[in-house]
Structures are given as C-alpha cells and as structure tokens.
Design a protein around this motif. Structure first.
Motif, PDB file in Angstrom:
ATOM      1  N   VAL A  95      33.687  37.105  41.215  1.00  0.00           N
ATOM      2  CA  VAL A  95      34.634  38.216  41.023  1.00  0.00           C
ATOM      3  C   VAL A  95      35.493  37.952  39.797  1.00  0.00           C
ATOM      4  CG1 VAL A  95      36.691  39.294  42.022  1.00  0.00           C
ATOM      5  CG2 VAL A  95      34.657  38.969  43.418  1.00  0.00           C
ATOM      6  N   TRP A 122      33.682  43.215  41.667  1.00  0.00           N
ATOM      7  CA  TRP A 122      35.137  43.225  41.848  1.00  0.00           C
ATOM      8  C   TRP A 122      35.521  43.539  43.279  1.00  0.00           C
ATOM      9  CZ3 TRP A 122      32.525  47.386  39.887  1.00  0.00           C
ATOM     10  CH2 TRP A 122      32.800  48.625  40.440  1.00  0.00           C
ATOM     11  N   ASN A 159      45.703  43.373  40.806  1.00  0.00           N
ATOM     12  CA  ASN A 159      44.997  42.817  39.654  1.00  0.00           C
ATOM     13  C   ASN A 159      45.694  41.655  38.975  1.00  0.00           C
ATOM     14  OD1 ASN A 159      42.828  44.566  39.847  1.00  0.00           O
ATOM     15  ND2 ASN A 159      43.870  46.152  38.701  1.00  0.00           N
TER      16      ASN A 159
END
Length: 129
Positions: free
Chosen positions: A18, A25, A30
């Motif tokens: 990832v 993802w 984030n």
C-alpha cells in the motif's frame, strides 16, 4: 502461533505494498498518525481475507493451471498470486474495507512486493523449528 506469525508478516507486507504502490490503496486518512491507525484494522482484515483465499481458492487454481506453471517454469505462479490479490480486493470491497487494487499490473507488482517482504521477514526474523 504459526497463524499469528503468518498474519503479522502479511499485514506488514500488505502495508508495504500500500505504501509503495499508487495502484494499491486503503481508503483512510492520507497523512500523520491517523493514517496508520485508520489503516491498521482494515489491513488485518484484508490479511485474513488473503489467508482464506490462499487456503481455499489458490490450491484449486494452481492444480487447474499446472500445465501453465510447468511450461513457464513457475512464472505463472506470479500471475496466480496477482489474481488472488485482485480477488482479495474484490472481497474486501464487498465488506466495505476500502482496500483496492487498481488493475492487473498493480496486482502483479503488489504480489511481487508481498512475496519479497514476507520472504525477507521469514529469512531475517522467523526461525523454523
């Protein structure tokens, strides 16, 4: 104990995939501390799904594709691993875990990363009894 070691190594390997690939993802924060705390639970669940897929579906696919595996001197196993990663993504999406694999090339690269990371962890950290 062996299952927990397998799960831990695959959680780490999925996390590395990832982190390294834009095509794989998790739908979560984030940046910052929230990023990994939001992703830890889904990564464990995705690793469990990958384990179930590896135990149930993968042996059947390997048996049915044995001629291709022999003809490609084992390289077709990489394709099978990529397909199992895509199947894991599809199942995780059905459970709303936010794990996505964007296309076959990303799955191939992800399968390679997962294989290398788990192999490295087993080589360095896990001693066979």
């Amino acid at each position: 104990m062996r299952i927990l070691l397998w799960l831990a190594t695959h959680v780490v390997a999925l996390g590395v995939a990832v982190w390294l690939l834009d095509g794989i993802w998790l739908a979560a924060a984030n940046s910052g501390r929230a990023e990994w705390s939001d992703k830890a639970g889904p990564l464990v669940l995705v690793a469990l799904i990958l384990g179930v897929v590896s135990v149930t579906v993968e042996p059947v696919v390997k048996l049915l594709s044995l001629p291709f595996i022999v003809m490609t001197i084992g390289l077709f196993l990489w394709v099978i691993n990529a397909l199992m990663l895509m199947l894991t993504s599809w199942i995780a999406d059905r459970f709303g875990l936010g794990f996505h694999v964007d296309g076959f090339v990303s799955a191939l690269l992800g399968a390679l990363i997962i294989t290398l990371v788990t192999g490295l962890i087993h080589l360095v950290a896990i001693k066979d009894d």
